[in-house]
Design an enzyme around this catalytic site. Structure first.
Site, PDB file in Angstrom:
ATOM      1  N   GLU A 103       0.830  -1.213   0.000  1.00 43.94           N
ATOM      2  CA  GLU A 103       0.000   0.000   0.000  1.00 43.94           C
ATOM      3  C   GLU A 103       0.862   1.259   0.000  1.00 43.94           C
ATOM      4  O   GLU A 103       2.053   1.223   0.273  1.00 43.94           O
ATOM      5  CB  GLU A 103      -0.909   0.030   1.242  1.00 43.94           C
ATOM      6  N   ARG A 141      -7.249  -0.073  12.485  1.00 47.78           N
ATOM      7  CA  ARG A 141      -5.978   0.536  12.103  1.00 47.78           C
ATOM      8  C   ARG A 141      -6.235   1.591  11.041  1.00 47.78           C
ATOM      9  O   ARG A 141      -7.324   1.683  10.472  1.00 47.78           O
ATOM     10  CB  ARG A 141      -5.007  -0.508  11.539  1.00 47.78           C
ATOM     11  N   ASN A 156      -5.732   3.107   7.307  1.00 45.49           N
ATOM     12  CA  ASN A 156      -5.663   2.493   5.998  1.00 45.49           C
ATOM     13  C   ASN A 156      -5.070   3.502   5.015  1.00 45.49           C
ATOM     14  O   ASN A 156      -3.949   3.939   5.193  1.00 45.49           O
ATOM     15  CB  ASN A 156      -7.056   2.010   5.561  1.00 45.49           C
ATOM     16  N   ASP A 205     -11.425  -6.593  10.263  1.00 45.76           N
ATOM     17  CA  ASP A 205     -12.286  -7.703   9.872  1.00 45.76           C
ATOM     18  C   ASP A 205     -13.392  -7.163   8.980  1.00 45.76           C
ATOM     19  O   ASP A 205     -14.442  -6.721   9.450  1.00 45.76           O
ATOM     20  CB  ASP A 205     -12.868  -8.378  11.115  1.00 45.76           C
ATOM     21  N   ASN A 265     -10.779   4.720   1.495  1.00 44.39           N
ATOM     22  CA  ASN A 265      -9.726   4.489   0.515  1.00 44.39           C
ATOM     23  C   ASN A 265      -9.744   5.615  -0.506  1.00 44.39           C
ATOM     24  O   ASN A 265     -10.517   6.565  -0.401  1.00 44.39           O
ATOM     25  CB  ASN A 265      -9.968   3.142  -0.189  1.00 44.39           C
ATOM     26  N   ASP A 269     -10.150   0.882  -4.717  1.00 41.60           N
ATOM     27  CA  ASP A 269      -9.097   0.868  -3.697  1.00 41.60           C
ATOM     28  C   ASP A 269      -8.283   2.161  -3.776  1.00 41.60           C
ATOM     29  O   ASP A 269      -8.847   3.231  -3.907  1.00 41.60           O
ATOM     30  CB  ASP A 269      -8.236  -0.382  -3.876  1.00 41.60           C
TER      31      ASP A 269
END
Length: 298
Positions: free
Chosen positions: A20, A108, A110, A128, A159, A211
């Site tokens: 990423e 977390r 991203n 999750d 994203n 994404d």
């Protein structure tokens, strides 16, 4: 670099769990990115083919350059700064500059990046994804004041953060299968305030989930079609201009780099241990130039 089909080259031999946040460091003529689950930062020098990596204490979802040559890392528990990463030397200590109190277990940071004025933006997610938890938030960090503010909530998997060349439009996606949307906002460059949100792309009508993203010098929006093995280019009015196939099913994020900012680097997510390109990073020439990545403003 290893040549693949259709003018695509693989850089290095690494295979990331989740590659990423690729960032082109123009002063070093090198590409940096993060492998989130493996808690690793990578650097690749296209001129020499040398790849270096460093361990970090938490999963780093995204990273941004700082004016002093170091890095801002958005990790599990907050934002951290680190000094310059020197090939062949251990990673310098990471210093926390902002703490996040997550509203759900197992969260977390991203995707994220700086706006054109050097404010840092990043989103949080519940790892999750099967929970489809809407606890994700979009944060804005101003290093001058140390303020970390929630600007949008009720996201699942934030994203696709990107800014138009003039900085007056901000793009944000939610890549969760339940959302699959990209929004555009008017952006006040003086205050760092987005307004007038509207649906820019309904990715349910295109291959892949939206994404990570980048913007080229013409203002077009490049978005990775996760699960579809494609990177899409959309015009300023949200029209699909082209789709480029990449040699893995799950492209994660793209970034322009190279001396002329005319190379598009694409990271990916490793899903198939038998596929040597699953989790790889590739480079291609899309025929357009990108924009230099801003640094964090202190």
């Amino acid at each position: 670099m290893t040549s693949l089909a259709q003018g695509i080259e693989r850089i290095g031999e690494m295979r990331c769990g989740v590659g990423e946040s690729p960032v082109w460091h123009a002063a070093e003529a090198a590409l940096y990115w993060t492998d989130i689950p493996n808690r690793t930062l990578w650097r690749f020098d296209p001129a020499t083919g040398r790849a270096d990596h460093w361990a970090v204490p938490e999963m780093a979802g995204c990273m941004a350059m700082t004016a002093d040559g170091g890095w801002l890392l958005a990790m599990e528990t907050g934002l951290f700064r680190t000094a310059r990463l020197v090939p062949g030397q251990p990673a310098p200590a990471a210093t926390r500059v902002a703490t996040v109190a997550h509203s759900h277990a197992g969260m977390r940071f991203n995707d994220g990046r700086c706006d054109r004025q050097g404010r840092f933006w990043a989103g949080t997610m519940v790892m999750d994804m099967s929970l489809a938890a809407t606890d994700g938030k979009l944060y804005r960090f101003d290093a001058r004041t140390g303020a970390l503010d929630v600007i949008r909530d009720e996201l699942i998997t934030p994203n696709g953060l990107a800014f138009s060349p003039d900085g007056r439009t901000m793009y944000v996606s939610d890549s969760h299968p339940a959302r699959q949307a990209v929004w555009a906002y008017d952006y006040d460059t003086g205050t760092g305030t987005p307004s007038n949100p509207r649906l820019f792309i309904d990715m349910n009508t295109y291959p892949g989930r939206p994404d990570g993203a980048a913007v080229d010098e013409e203002g077009c929006y490049w978005i990775c079609g996760n699960d579809a093995g494609q990177v899409h280019r959309f015009t300023l009015d949200g029209r699909l201009d082209r789709s480029v196939a990449v040699p893995f099913a799950k492209p994660a994020m793209c970034a322009f780099g190279g001396a002329g900012l005319d190379t598009l680097y694409v990271t990916s997510i490793r899903t198939d241990d038998t596929d040597p390109l699953s989790g790889a990073v590739v480079a291609l020439r899309p025929g357009v130039r990108g924009i230099a990545e801003p640094v964090l403003r202190d």
